[in-house]
Write a protein that holds these residues in place. Structure first.
Motif, PDB file in Angstrom:
ATOM      1  N   PHE A 190      48.073  54.407  63.290  1.00 56.00           N
ATOM      2  CA  PHE A 190      48.800  54.590  64.544  1.00 56.00           C
ATOM      3  C   PHE A 190      50.216  55.063  64.236  1.00 56.00           C
ATOM      4  CE2 PHE A 190      45.308  52.210  66.189  1.00 56.00           C
ATOM      5  CZ  PHE A 190      45.242  52.505  67.537  1.00 56.00           C
ATOM      6  N   GLY A 191      50.847  55.695  65.245  1.00 54.14           N
ATOM      7  CA  GLY A 191      52.205  56.190  65.102  1.00 54.14           C
ATOM      8  C   GLY A 191      52.249  57.703  64.990  1.00 54.14           C
ATOM      9  N   TYR A 192      53.468  58.239  65.089  1.00 51.76           N
ATOM     10  CA  TYR A 192      53.676  59.676  64.924  1.00 51.76           C
ATOM     11  C   TYR A 192      54.680  59.861  63.792  1.00 51.76           C
ATOM     12  CZ  TYR A 192      54.767  64.536  65.956  1.00 51.76           C
ATOM     13  OH  TYR A 192      54.950  65.905  65.865  1.00 51.76           O
ATOM     14  N   PRO A 193      54.223  60.393  62.633  1.00 51.81           N
ATOM     15  CA  PRO A 193      55.068  60.436  61.434  1.00 51.81           C
ATOM     16  C   PRO A 193      56.455  61.022  61.639  1.00 51.81           C
ATOM     17  CG  PRO A 193      52.817  61.033  60.886  1.00 51.81           C
ATOM     18  CD  PRO A 193      52.868  60.912  62.381  1.00 51.81           C
ATOM     19  N   ALA A 194      56.593  62.089  62.455  1.00 55.32           N
ATOM     20  CA  ALA A 194      57.905  62.707  62.647  1.00 55.32           C
ATOM     21  C   ALA A 194      58.886  61.758  63.327  1.00 55.32           C
ATOM     22  CB  ALA A 194      57.759  63.987  63.473  1.00 55.32           C
ATOM     23  N   TRP A 195      58.369  60.779  64.065  1.00 52.50           N
ATOM     24  CA  TRP A 195      59.228  59.793  64.723  1.00 52.50           C
ATOM     25  C   TRP A 195      59.433  58.553  63.858  1.00 52.50           C
ATOM     26  CZ3 TRP A 195      56.056  59.857  69.915  1.00 52.50           C
ATOM     27  CH2 TRP A 195      56.244  61.095  70.550  1.00 52.50           C
ATOM     28  N   GLN A 196      58.748  58.504  62.741  1.00 49.57           N
ATOM     29  CA  GLN A 196      58.807  57.351  61.840  1.00 49.57           C
ATOM     30  C   GLN A 196      58.436  56.056  62.570  1.00 49.57           C
ATOM     31  OE1 GLN A 196      62.874  57.701  60.347  1.00 49.57           O
ATOM     32  NE2 GLN A 196      62.182  58.994  58.655  1.00 49.57           N
ATOM     33  N   GLY A 197      57.406  56.170  63.364  1.00 46.40           N
ATOM     34  CA  GLY A 197      56.929  55.018  64.127  1.00 46.40           C
ATOM     35  C   GLY A 197      56.115  55.492  65.314  1.00 46.40           C
ATOM     36  N   HIS A 199      54.657  54.375  69.701  1.00 42.38           N
ATOM     37  CA  HIS A 199      54.663  53.512  70.880  1.00 42.38           C
ATOM     38  C   HIS A 199      53.351  52.745  71.007  1.00 42.38           C
ATOM     39  CE1 HIS A 199      57.632  56.675  72.149  1.00 42.38           C
ATOM     40  NE2 HIS A 199      58.275  55.608  72.572  1.00 42.38           N
ATOM     41  N   LEU A 200      53.449  51.532  71.499  1.00 41.57           N
ATOM     42  CA  LEU A 200      52.280  50.741  71.853  1.00 41.57           C
ATOM     43  C   LEU A 200      52.416  50.283  73.305  1.00 41.57           C
ATOM     44  CD1 LEU A 200      51.712  48.396  68.752  1.00 41.57           C
ATOM     45  CD2 LEU A 200      50.459  50.486  69.333  1.00 41.57           C
ATOM     46  N   LEU A 201      51.325  50.414  74.046  1.00 42.15           N
ATOM     47  CA  LEU A 201      51.262  49.900  75.415  1.00 42.15           C
ATOM     48  C   LEU A 201      50.698  48.497  75.375  1.00 42.15           C
ATOM     49  CD1 LEU A 201      51.032  50.111  78.595  1.00 42.15           C
ATOM     50  CD2 LEU A 201      48.751  51.095  78.182  1.00 42.15           C
ATOM     51  N   PHE A 202      51.311  47.595  76.138  1.00 44.06           N
ATOM     52  CA  PHE A 202      50.834  46.214  76.207  1.00 44.06           C
ATOM     53  C   PHE A 202      50.206  45.941  77.571  1.00 44.06           C
ATOM     54  CE2 PHE A 202      53.621  46.291  72.659  1.00 44.06           C
ATOM     55  CZ  PHE A 202      53.121  45.344  71.773  1.00 44.06           C
ATOM     56  N   ALA A 203      49.411  44.873  77.629  1.00 43.59           N
ATOM     57  CA  ALA A 203      48.602  44.604  78.823  1.00 43.59           C
ATOM     58  C   ALA A 203      49.437  44.276  80.050  1.00 43.59           C
ATOM     59  CB  ALA A 203      47.610  43.466  78.537  1.00 43.59           C
ATOM     60  N   ASP A 204      50.702  43.917  79.861  1.00 42.77           N
ATOM     61  CA  ASP A 204      51.573  43.669  81.018  1.00 42.77           C
ATOM     62  C   ASP A 204      52.177  44.961  81.561  1.00 42.77           C
ATOM     63  OD1 ASP A 204      53.365  44.246  78.999  1.00 42.77           O
ATOM     64  OD2 ASP A 204      54.730  42.574  79.441  1.00 42.77           O
ATOM     65  N   GLY A 205      51.820  46.102  80.947  1.00 42.89           N
ATOM     66  CA  GLY A 205      52.318  47.399  81.402  1.00 42.89           C
ATOM     67  C   GLY A 205      53.540  47.895  80.656  1.00 42.89           C
ATOM     68  N   SER A 206      54.096  47.084  79.783  1.00 47.39           N
ATOM     69  CA  SER A 206      55.288  47.503  79.032  1.00 47.39           C
ATOM     70  C   SER A 206      54.895  48.387  77.852  1.00 47.39           C
ATOM     71  CB  SER A 206      56.050  46.275  78.518  1.00 47.39           C
ATOM     72  OG  SER A 206      55.252  45.537  77.604  1.00 47.39           O
ATOM     73  N   VAL A 207      55.829  49.258  77.451  1.00 47.69           N
ATOM     74  CA  VAL A 207      55.624  50.140  76.305  1.00 47.69           C
ATOM     75  C   VAL A 207      56.791  49.941  75.352  1.00 47.69           C
ATOM     76  CG1 VAL A 207      55.374  52.523  75.523  1.00 47.69           C
ATOM     77  CG2 VAL A 207      54.377  51.828  77.703  1.00 47.69           C
ATOM     78  N   SER A 208      56.492  49.687  74.079  1.00 46.67           N
ATOM     79  CA  SER A 208      57.545  49.459  73.087  1.00 46.67           C
ATOM     80  C   SER A 208      57.353  50.367  71.893  1.00 46.67           C
ATOM     81  CB  SER A 208      57.530  47.994  72.617  1.00 46.67           C
ATOM     82  OG  SER A 208      57.832  47.116  73.676  1.00 46.67           O
ATOM     83  N   PHE A 209      58.468  50.779  71.293  1.00 40.99           N
ATOM     84  CA  PHE A 209      58.426  51.618  70.097  1.00 40.99           C
ATOM     85  C   PHE A 209      58.565  50.725  68.872  1.00 40.99           C
ATOM     86  CE2 PHE A 209      60.281  54.168  66.713  1.00 40.99           C
ATOM     87  CZ  PHE A 209      59.453  55.295  66.724  1.00 40.99           C
ATOM     88  N   PHE A 210      57.690  50.961  67.877  1.00 40.31           N
ATOM     89  CA  PHE A 210      57.721  50.197  66.638  1.00 40.31           C
ATOM     90  C   PHE A 210      57.935  51.147  65.467  1.00 40.31           C
ATOM     91  CE2 PHE A 210      55.490  47.548  69.602  1.00 40.31           C
ATOM     92  CZ  PHE A 210      55.926  46.253  69.308  1.00 40.31           C
ATOM     93  N   SER A 211      58.869  50.804  64.606  1.00 45.57           N
ATOM     94  CA  SER A 211      59.169  51.616  63.433  1.00 45.57           C
ATOM     95  C   SER A 211      58.033  51.520  62.424  1.00 45.57           C
ATOM     96  CB  SER A 211      60.472  51.133  62.799  1.00 45.57           C
ATOM     97  OG  SER A 211      60.605  51.616  61.478  1.00 45.57           O
ATOM     98  N   GLU A 212      57.930  52.559  61.570  1.00 47.22           N
ATOM     99  CA  GLU A 212      56.940  52.515  60.504  1.00 47.22           C
ATOM    100  C   GLU A 212      57.267  51.410  59.492  1.00 47.22           C
ATOM    101  OE1 GLU A 212      57.059  56.329  58.675  1.00 47.22           O
ATOM    102  OE2 GLU A 212      59.093  56.088  57.866  1.00 47.22           O
ATOM    103  N   LYS A 213      58.480  50.877  59.582  1.00 47.03           N
ATOM    104  CA  LYS A 213      58.876  49.771  58.705  1.00 47.03           C
ATOM    105  C   LYS A 213      58.638  48.409  59.335  1.00 47.03           C
ATOM    106  CE  LYS A 213      62.404  52.566  56.358  1.00 47.03           C
ATOM    107  NZ  LYS A 213      63.852  52.701  56.022  1.00 47.03           N
ATOM    108  N   THR A 214      58.002  48.388  60.504  1.00 45.70           N
ATOM    109  CA  THR A 214      57.692  47.115  61.159  1.00 45.70           C
ATOM    110  C   THR A 214      56.880  46.233  60.220  1.00 45.70           C
ATOM    111  OG1 THR A 214      57.696  48.137  63.338  1.00 45.70           O
ATOM    112  CG2 THR A 214      56.529  46.046  63.129  1.00 45.70           C
ATOM    113  N   SER A 215      57.225  44.972  60.177  1.00 46.98           N
ATOM    114  CA  SER A 215      56.569  44.034  59.275  1.00 46.98           C
ATOM    115  C   SER A 215      55.061  44.003  59.495  1.00 46.98           C
ATOM    116  CB  SER A 215      57.143  42.632  59.487  1.00 46.98           C
ATOM    117  OG  SER A 215      56.348  41.649  58.851  1.00 46.98           O
TER     118      SER A 215
END
Length: 352
Positions: A190-197, A199-215
């Motif tokens: 998952f992820g888009y390499p050029a963005w180095q991370g 987005h993930l959609l969650f069941a509550d409707g929110s969308v968050s960006f996660f870095s490729e360095k996310t734990s």
């Protein structure tokens, strides 16, 4: 001499300013595409909630019959909630996703299922693709997951996200993928390499960006969140689709004017404008009387005016015999048939 020096200085300054502007313009455009992808996921999130309100559960990841036939996937079921009710009504739910009767819908490229930063929009066989895949704990074979089953809460249960590669048709009934422990870790992640991370959609409707360095610990918690299906339920065929930039072009074919049918060819071209696939379609343009409409079965009424694929042409197709055996031979005279044959043979010679 001084005038030439002044002119050189001006030109040098112009080049420097232009050099500084180009990266800024590129960054602005990329930021806009990133925002669009995030908004696409938000739209899918709205469809998730609206579908669940209507059906009390999420759609099946893929409806798979007992004989193994793959019918429809979760993205198809969301079409009515993505302003595509007309297309959804054209889907024959009793036929497989890739059946001839459903190709007019499944070949459509749908921007809200695409990351605008990714150029691939279609498979080499003409199906529109998606750049988003879903959580296999929520969408799997013949699933019907409810919000109540999300024990970690909707805010901590991911639904779908951008994938780095190995794209699949949006109508494919196996559009799920394990999250993994690192984003942007090859085409199967998952992820888009050029963005180095990504987005993930969650069941509550929110969308968050996660870095490729996310734990990896954080991603593992998301990936393991209940409900947890069996290995058999999340199994997918070992299939890879060739994807790229492909566009359909339509070519009308002249037939007898007093006939009830019209014909046209659809040609799938690659980015070099070379044909890779040719299809022959027939449409019925006859106006039906009320009595005739009542006599037709409901399914026939629904698809009556929809163009029907009658021939798929490959490099090895005996085109002359195929056209002779097709309904086209009944609606054309000899001269028209020869013109059509010549045009299609010319395209056929260019097929890979």
């Amino acid at each position: 001499m001084q005038r030439w020096i002044s002119t050189g200085v001006v030109l040098l300054l112009f080049v420097l300013v232009f050099g500084l502007l180009i990266p800024a313009i590129h960054q602005a455009r990329e930021a806009a595409r990133k925002s669009t992808s995030k908004n696409n996921l938000k739209q899918i999130g709205l469809a998730v909630g609206n579908y669940a309100d209507a059906h009390r559960c999420l759609p099946s990841g893929g409806v798979i019959r007992e004989d193994g036939t793959a019918m429809q996937g979760w993205m198809t079921m969301y079409l009515p909630f993505m302003d595509a009710s007309a297309d959804f009504n054209r889907v024959n739910m009793q036929a497989a996703w890739n059946s001839l009767v459903n190709r007019n819908v499944t070949e459509t490229v749908r921007p809200y299922y695409l990351n605008p930063s990714v150029r691939a929009n279609s498979t080499s066989t003409g199906y529109g693709v998606t750049h988003y895949l879903s959580n296999p704990h929520l969408y799997y074979r013949n699933s019907s997951v409810t919000f109540e089953q999300m024990e970690n809460g909707t805010a901590h249960t991911w639904v779908t996200g951008e994938v780095a590669g190995e794209f699949q048709p949006w109508a494919y009934p196996f559009n799920w993928r394990p999250l993994g422990t690192q984003l942007c870790n090859g085409p199967g992640s998952f992820g888009y390499p050029a963005w180095q991370g990504g987005h993930l959609l969650f069941a509550d409707g929110s969308v968050s960006f996660f870095s490729e360095k996310t734990s990896a610990v954080i991603l593992e918690k998301f990936a393991a969140a209940p409900p947890v299906p069996t290995r058999e339920q999340i199994a997918v065929p070992e299939k890879r689709f060739e994807t790229g930039i492909f566009y359909w072009k339509q070519m009308p074919l002249q037939t007898e004017p007093d006939r009830d049918h019209t014909y046209f060819a659809k040609v799938l071209e690659n980015s070099d404008q070379r044909p890779v696939l040719i299809q022959l379609f027939r449409s019925n343009h006859k106006e039906l009387s009320e009595e005739e409409q009542q006599q037709m079965h409901l399914e026939d009424q629904r698809t009556f005016s929809v163009p029907r694929l009658i021939l798929q042409i490959s490099k090895t197709t005996d085109l002359q015999q195929a056209l002779k055996d097709s309904p086209l031979s009944e609606d054309t005279n000899a001269a028209q048939m020869q013109v059509i044959l010549n045009r299609l043979e010319s395209l056929q010679k260019q097929l890979p």
